[in-house]
Design an enzyme around this catalytic site. Structure first.
Site, PDB file in Angstrom:
ATOM      1  N   LYS A   1       0.850  -1.195   0.000  1.00  0.00           N
ATOM      2  CA  LYS A   1       0.000   0.000   0.000  1.00  0.00           C
ATOM      3  C   LYS A   1       0.886   1.245   0.000  1.00  0.00           C
ATOM      4  O   LYS A   1       1.464   1.611   1.015  1.00  0.00           O
ATOM      5  CB  LYS A   1      -0.932   0.048   1.211  1.00  0.00           C
ATOM      6  CG  LYS A   1      -2.036   1.094   0.966  1.00  0.00           C
ATOM      7  CD  LYS A   1      -2.613   1.727   2.206  1.00  0.00           C
ATOM      8  CE  LYS A   1      -1.772   2.802   2.821  1.00  0.00           C
ATOM      9  NZ  LYS A   1      -1.663   4.048   2.018  1.00  0.00           N
TER      10      LYS A   1
ATOM     11  N   GLU B   1      10.788  15.724  14.960  1.00  0.00           N
ATOM     12  CA  GLU B   1      11.143  15.574  13.550  1.00  0.00           C
ATOM     13  C   GLU B   1      10.436  16.689  12.768  1.00  0.00           C
ATOM     14  O   GLU B   1       9.221  16.839  12.858  1.00  0.00           O
ATOM     15  CB  GLU B   1      10.685  14.198  13.051  1.00  0.00           C
ATOM     16  CG  GLU B   1      11.091  13.915  11.632  1.00  0.00           C
ATOM     17  CD  GLU B   1      10.846  12.458  11.229  1.00  0.00           C
ATOM     18  OE1 GLU B   1       9.694  11.998  11.363  1.00  0.00           O
ATOM     19  OE2 GLU B   1      11.792  11.796  10.781  1.00  0.00           O
TER      20      GLU B   1
ATOM     21  N   CYS C   1      14.000  10.112   6.557  1.00  0.00           N
ATOM     22  CA  CYS C   1      13.914   9.640   7.942  1.00  0.00           C
ATOM     23  C   CYS C   1      15.247   9.824   8.673  1.00  0.00           C
ATOM     24  O   CYS C   1      15.277  10.140   9.849  1.00  0.00           O
ATOM     25  CB  CYS C   1      13.448   8.200   8.000  1.00  0.00           C
ATOM     26  SG  CYS C   1      14.422   7.088   6.987  1.00  0.00           S
TER      27      CYS C   1
ATOM     28  N   GLU D   1      10.061   1.200  10.572  1.00  0.00           N
ATOM     29  CA  GLU D   1      11.119   2.199  10.318  1.00  0.00           C
ATOM     30  C   GLU D   1      10.468   3.557  10.516  1.00  0.00           C
ATOM     31  O   GLU D   1       9.683   3.994   9.670  1.00  0.00           O
ATOM     32  CB  GLU D   1      11.626   2.096   8.878  1.00  0.00           C
ATOM     33  CG  GLU D   1      12.281   0.789   8.526  1.00  0.00           C
ATOM     34  CD  GLU D   1      13.676   0.652   9.102  1.00  0.00           C
ATOM     35  OE1 GLU D   1      14.194   1.629   9.699  1.00  0.00           O
ATOM     36  OE2 GLU D   1      14.236  -0.437   8.978  1.00  0.00           O
TER      37      GLU D   1
HETATM   38  P1  NAI Z   1       2.213   8.660   7.864  1.00  0.00           P
HETATM   39  O1  NAI Z   1       3.009   7.897   8.839  1.00  0.00           O
HETATM   40  O2  NAI Z   1       0.800   9.018   8.184  1.00  0.00           O
HETATM   41  O3  NAI Z   1       2.142   7.864   6.467  1.00  0.00           O
HETATM   42  C1  NAI Z   1       2.954   6.765   6.105  1.00  0.00           C
HETATM   43  C2  NAI Z   1       2.087   5.627   5.564  1.00  0.00           C
HETATM   44  O4  NAI Z   1       1.246   5.135   6.605  1.00  0.00           O
HETATM   45  C3  NAI Z   1       1.150   6.005   4.417  1.00  0.00           C
HETATM   46  O5  NAI Z   1       1.091   4.931   3.492  1.00  0.00           O
HETATM   47  C4  NAI Z   1      -0.191   6.146   5.112  1.00  0.00           C
HETATM   48  O6  NAI Z   1      -1.279   5.934   4.248  1.00  0.00           O
HETATM   49  C5  NAI Z   1      -0.104   5.060   6.147  1.00  0.00           C
HETATM   50  N1  NAI Z   1      -1.000   5.192   7.300  1.00  0.00           N
HETATM   51  C6  NAI Z   1      -1.468   6.348   7.852  1.00  0.00           C
HETATM   52  N2  NAI Z   1      -2.271   6.066   8.899  1.00  0.00           N
HETATM   53  C7  NAI Z   1      -2.309   4.708   9.018  1.00  0.00           C
HETATM   54  C8  NAI Z   1      -2.958   3.803   9.927  1.00  0.00           C
HETATM   55  N3  NAI Z   1      -3.734   4.249  10.900  1.00  0.00           N
HETATM   56  N4  NAI Z   1      -2.736   2.489   9.767  1.00  0.00           N
HETATM   57  C9  NAI Z   1      -1.947   2.024   8.780  1.00  0.00           C
HETATM   58  N5  NAI Z   1      -1.331   2.827   7.892  1.00  0.00           N
HETATM   59  C10 NAI Z   1      -1.504   4.150   8.005  1.00  0.00           C
HETATM   60  O7  NAI Z   1       3.020   9.970   7.494  1.00  0.00           O
HETATM   61  P2  NAI Z   1       2.431  11.404   7.013  1.00  0.00           P
HETATM   62  O8  NAI Z   1       1.218  11.775   7.790  1.00  0.00           O
HETATM   63  O9  NAI Z   1       2.297  11.386   5.551  1.00  0.00           O
HETATM   64  O10 NAI Z   1       3.631  12.370   7.432  1.00  0.00           O
HETATM   65  C11 NAI Z   1       3.633  12.967   8.714  1.00  0.00           C
HETATM   66  C12 NAI Z   1       5.011  12.975   9.311  1.00  0.00           C
HETATM   67  O11 NAI Z   1       5.480  11.639   9.412  1.00  0.00           O
HETATM   68  C13 NAI Z   1       6.085  13.674   8.512  1.00  0.00           C
HETATM   69  O12 NAI Z   1       6.090  15.044   8.720  1.00  0.00           O
HETATM   70  C14 NAI Z   1       7.323  13.013   9.037  1.00  0.00           C
HETATM   71  O13 NAI Z   1       7.714  13.608  10.246  1.00  0.00           O
HETATM   72  C15 NAI Z   1       6.881  11.599   9.301  1.00  0.00           C
HETATM   73  N6  NAI Z   1       7.263  10.699   8.206  1.00  0.00           N
HETATM   74  C16 NAI Z   1       8.373   9.936   8.355  1.00  0.00           C
HETATM   75  C17 NAI Z   1       8.801   9.140   7.327  1.00  0.00           C
HETATM   76  C18 NAI Z   1      10.017   8.308   7.453  1.00  0.00           C
HETATM   77  O14 NAI Z   1      10.607   7.962   6.439  1.00  0.00           O
HETATM   78  N7  NAI Z   1      10.415   7.929   8.644  1.00  0.00           N
HETATM   79  C19 NAI Z   1       8.104   9.105   6.034  1.00  0.00           C
HETATM   80  C20 NAI Z   1       6.911   9.902   5.997  1.00  0.00           C
HETATM   81  C21 NAI Z   1       6.533  10.684   7.051  1.00  0.00           C
END
Ligand code: NAI
Ligand code: MG
Length: 503
Positions: free
Chosen positions: A198, A405, A308, A274
């Site tokens: 996904k 972050e 990240c 991660e």
């Molecule tokens: P997010 O963690 O919400 O999204 C990442 C993935 O998780 C997406 O595929 C999303 O659809 C999915 N997701 C969201 N809610 C979920 C749930 N309840 N259950 C299962 N899957 C779910 O990240 P978002 O909101 O796009 O970004 C917010 C912050 O997260 C960023 O500002 C950053 O700080 C952090 N982030 C960190 C990343 C990393 O590489 N460690 C990558 C992206 C965001």
């Protein structure tokens, strides 16, 4: 003064990219392309121009159920029957197809994420292909071992088997969508698992193109399934599903916690997480500054800070502080912001209006609290979610700008006086993903490398990534490791077989 942005013309788009964008988008379930999903469709946009690129299906519970069934059938059927050499062959074929479609994938990735397409072509897309090749190699090398019992070795012949964990869900973020897809799918397939991917709702396009390449590569139906959809619907349904044996996730720490809860409340599915970071870059006064300064800039400005393991906290030994801060700020001021298809672009926009709002408000709040903005600090351009490369100093190390972050091109610079000082400061965080140490003294480099609590430590270097090098976090940066044999083992269960042979 707003900064000059290099915008692109959509007429510069490759023919095969336009053709892909123009045809109806379909998710992949059990080898079938499905255009209609329970949630209707959602729009993916180009964050550089703020324009719509495509409508894609919004998968929800019904499509998740169908994909889990398809993945289960393949796991117990055709994929299981295929010998390891055959599975490796499919993975090598997929890697070849990625290379054959490299320029198309790079431009699609650029348009969907905003990142310069020439960078995606040089880094993201080939790295994904190499991860499929690397783990294709492992598919024929999975093995158990024989061992002797400690208490009565004569009585038993004992061996272990390394067996695939089962049906795997991969939930990925938007910062490196295509590479992340490979990070989740490749080791799972090498272990003999089947997968449901996904992608993030912001960046569904290259995952949908990958689905087409998966079918072309000849994987049995259901081995790899691709569902575009939202996190709170499709993502949450995968995390709670009793038919998913393992979920591998990259994204925010908050969502990582939700997934851990969903696993605990359902079937205790195995997890690799991660998560976020606030990684330190530590520069001692005896470092080679001609290398350290550009590396410190690249560590935080690369991919517009949406990484990240971004080097978001810079610690410089006091006597070198002014020189380093000035050097990093100058590099930031000189970087060219622009859209994906403009060859002159060095930095793309942030992912979305939400991310721009988040980064801007964190910087504004820091300014109100008295932080000094050495360079940057505001939005760039009048269109697109651009944010200037920014260097901040004089912050309270306990404040949110220094501990949370930011996920943007925003550096928090601080100073230190001796080795003990710096280890305590570097470790004063809930995260523990990466650290970079710059010094001309090898003994000190090793001492600090050992003392820093982080899963990846780079000495006189930053951002060393390799398919054979384990990567993952200490503390709240996550659970488990990706890449290398550790990344393969994350998709294997150990079965111990004890056969009585004694009299
Ligand atoms: P997010 O963690 O919400 O999204 C990442 C993935 O998780 C997406 O595929 C999303 O659809 C999915 N997701 C969201 N809610 C979920 C749930 N309840 N259950 C299962 N899957 C779910 O990240 P978002 O909101 O796009 O970004 C917010 C912050 O997260 C960023 O500002 C950053 O700080 C952090 N982030 C960190 C990343 C990393 O590489 N460690 C990558 C992206 C965001
Ligand atoms: Mg997009």
């Amino acid at each position: 003064m707003t900064r000059h942005i290099l915008y692109h013309e959509l007429s510069d788009m490759r023919e095969d990219v336009r053709a892909f964008l123009d045809r109806p988008k379909a998710i992949l379930i059990g080898g079938e392309f499905v255009e209609k999903a329970s949630g209707g469709t959602f729009t993916s946009e180009d964050p550089g121009l703020e324009t719509a690129l495509a409508e894609v299906p919004a998968a929800e519970q019904a499509e998740v159920d169908a994909a889990v069934d398809a993945a289960r059938s393949a796991f117990e059927g055709e994929w299981a029957k295929m010998v390891p050499a055959g599975r490796a062959g499919c993975m090598f074929k997929l890697a070849d197809l990625i290379y054959q479609n490299l320029d198309q994938l790079a431009q699609l990735e650029g348009l969907d994420t905003g990142k310069p397409a020439h960078i995606a072509a040089a880094l993201d897309i080939p790295f994904a292909a190499e991860v499929f090749k690397y783990y294709g190699g492992w598919a024929t090398k999975v093995r158990g071992s024989t061992l002797d019992l400690a208490l009565n070795p004569e009585q038993f012949h004992v061996y272990t088997r390394a067996e695939p964990v089962g049906v795997v869900a991969g939930v990925i973020p938007w910062n490196y969508p295509f590479a992340q897809a490979a990070f989740k799918i490749a080791p799972a397939l090498a272990a003999g698992c089947t997968v449901i991917l996904k992608p993030a709702e912001q960046t569904p396009l290259t995952a949908l193109r990958l689905a087409e390449l998966v079918v072309e590569a000849g994987f049995p139906a259901g081995t790899v399934n691709v569902l575009t959809g939202f996190g709170h619907t499709a993502g949450a349904a995968l995390a709670a599903h009793h038919g998913v044996d393992k979920l591998t996730f990259t994204g925010s720490t908050d969502v990582g916690r939700l997934i851990a809860e969903a696993s605990a409340k359902s079937n205790l599915k195995r997890l690799t997480l991660e998560l976020g970071g606030k990684s330190p870059v530590i520069i001692f006064a005896d470092a080679d500054m001609d290398k350290a300064i550009p590396a410190a800039a690249a560590a935080i400005f690369g991919n517009s800070g949406q990484v990240c393991n971004a080097g978001s906290r810079l610690f410089v030994e006091a006597s070198a502080y002014d020189r380093v801060i000035e050097g990093v700020a100058e590099i930031g001021k000189g970087m060219q912001l622009g859209c994906a298809m403009n060859a002159g672009s060095e930095l793309g926009p942030l992912m979305s209006a939400t991310q721009l709002q988040r980064v801007s408000s964190m910087v504004e709040e820091a300014q109100r609290a008295g932080v000094t903005v050495v360079s940057g600090g505001s939005q760039g351009g009048d269109k697109g979610y651009f944010f200037e490369p920014t260097v901040l100093t004089d912050m309270d190390p306990a404040s949110s700008i220094a501990t949370d972050e930011i996920f943007g091109p925003v550096l928090c610079a601080m100073t230190f006086n001796d080795d003990d000082d710096i280890v305590a400061a570097a470790n004063d965080t809930n995260f523990g993903l990466a650290a970079s140490i710059w010094t001309g003294n090898p003994g000190r480099a090793h001492r600090v490398a050992h003392a820093v609590k982080a899963g990846a430590v780079w000495v006189n270097a930053f951002g060393v990534f390799d398919p054979n090098l384990p990567f993952g976090g200490y503390k709240e940066s996550g659970w488990g490791r990706e890449f290398g044999i550790e990344g393969l083992n994350a998709f294997l269960e150990t079965k111990a077989v004890s056969m009585h042979i004694g009299a």
